[in-house]
Write an enzyme that holds these catalytic residues in place. Sequence first.
Site, short mmCIF file in Angstrom:
data_model
loop_
_atom_site.label_atom_id
_atom_site.label_comp_id
_atom_site.label_asym_id
_atom_site.label_seq_id
_atom_site.Cartn_x
_atom_site.Cartn_y
_atom_site.Cartn_z
CB ILE A 58 73.94 38.46 -105.32
CG1 ILE A 58 72.47 38.89 -105.18
CG2 ILE A 58 74.27 38.17 -106.78
CD1 ILE A 58 72.15 40.14 -105.96
N GLY A 109 83.12 39.46 -103.70
CA GLY A 109 84.29 39.74 -104.51
C GLY A 109 85.43 40.23 -103.65
N GLY A 110 86.47 40.73 -104.32
CA GLY A 110 87.64 41.19 -103.58
C GLY A 110 87.37 42.46 -102.79
CB VAL A 112 76.68 41.85 -104.70
CG1 VAL A 112 75.47 42.44 -105.40
CG2 VAL A 112 77.95 42.53 -105.18
CE LYS A 130 81.42 45.83 -105.29
NZ LYS A 130 82.11 46.02 -106.59
CG ASP A 147 87.87 42.32 -113.25
OD1 ASP A 147 88.58 41.43 -113.76
OD2 ASP A 147 87.18 42.15 -112.23
#
Length: 561
Positions: free
Chosen positions: A200, A203-204, A208, A225, A318
């Site tokens: 999907i 990120g950092g 995912v 995740k 965030d």
Amino acid sequence: MTPWPQSAGPAGSQAKRARAVLDAALKRKPSERVAFIDGACADDEAIREQVLDLLDESESQRGQAGLGLQLPQDRAGGIVAAALERRRNERLAFVEGACAGDDALRVRAFALLASVDAATPGTRILKPPEIPSEPPIAPAPEPVVIAPEPEPPTSEPTRIAAQPATPAEPPRAVPASTMWRPGQSMVGRRIGPYQILHSIGKGGMGSVYAASRADQEYKKIVAIKLVTSGMGTEDMLRRFRNERQVLAGLDHPYIARLLDGGSTDDGLPYLVMEFVEGLPIDRYCESHHFSLTERLKLFQKVCSAVQYAHQNLVVHRDIKPSNILVGANGEPKLLDFGIARLMTAEFSAEDIALSHGEAQPMTLRYASPEQVRDEPITTESDIYSMGVLLYELVAGDHPFQDALKGRQEIEQAILTQEPELPSTVVLRRAETQSRNKKLHRESVKLARQLRGEIDPVLMMALTKQPRGRYPSAESFSMDITRYLNGFPVSPRRDEVAYRARRFVGRHAFSVLAAMLVLVALIASTVGTLLSLNEARTARANAQSRFNDVRKLADFMLNDLD
């Protein structure tokens, strides 16, 4: 519904720039393309959307023809071919709906779709994957195995070895210890009772993946995740477990729910979350041409989710469009609590190590001044980020659009500059849209709607000092409710003339009726006074004539004789 004004600029120039950005993005690795497009189009959201659409179209065409991939001429192949005509984030839901009620067809279609995802640009498939017509009870076999990609990449295309057709026995789950080796595909692998379908995003902190239940207990699509390869440091693992703890305590209709969790054989944690199929909130509003009122009502649902998190002593830290997905039902989902802060004594000591210095991650574009200064973070930081989000939703630009050039420029703007009023930004855009009368008229109307109420509301949310902002997401949402219902908003509550205008606007019918009654009363009073004056004049005239007659009679009867 009134279409939302778009950014100005000649169509030919936009198309040329979008094609140039796409060509540059296609020269990079597939995992780097979206980030490259976001950076290259940071100053123009319309160009970014156009490039992403072209990228989806290009990948679909290359996945079916350019790479020599041949889909089977059966029902599963037809469903996957139809899915590839749609955008990447819509394919999973389309396949799930098309295969409803047929588990064997569903497994086969997902396996074919996974093989297409594995065949990324720059990869040549030697032989189309063959999927057994009847899926085994155990997890379906991985359609292809991708050889490790050389670093740095060379012009030599990566080759994919073909999967043998219909294995004699069901494949065994791949050990978790092999999941984080660079270059290996996660598609088809097992995480607990779930099997990975496709990626999907990344990120950092982690990657995912979409996954489905693989133990045949029940059918369900979830999002898993995992810690990103090479990021399994002690701080990252502790932050990952912190996110799991945060999600475990949150249960709200507008927050993605935690369904399960655990650790692999290597001790790396993973999260199993509710799968959210949707668009980022800004793209959703643009694609549906939402009016100002519709955007404000959708934003209020986000306020509800943030208020719930704050009440449970969680600061998100965030908040940005990509972390708020809106599904087909129009309901938003707040995602990614990876850098959230638990404001409890139990987690305060752990959080100190995760909230200062270089260990504090953030999205600078939506960061508050105290985050930039690396000061203690409170709920007011989320209020600032929500203010930036709403500013972009209603004005179409970032509060510091001209400073989105580099890290130093945006940090300086966040700390020292005052943002322009949203109505001023929209009105300036209207001046550039003078050739298109429709867009010009819509922009002028929007600027008039923003001026007076939404302008001061956003300026209050974007105040540099935390104490000057809204004390809570609920109070932020309440001011929007006041605006929608015609009541005075908090920043202008002390202005008598403004309050009177809002009262008249809120009770226009009643005020008009009262004015008509007042006018009628005044007219009736004036008429009565005029009639009384006329009566007095007539009485005086009659009395005068009577006196004259009496004098004449007295003369005739007495003096004349």
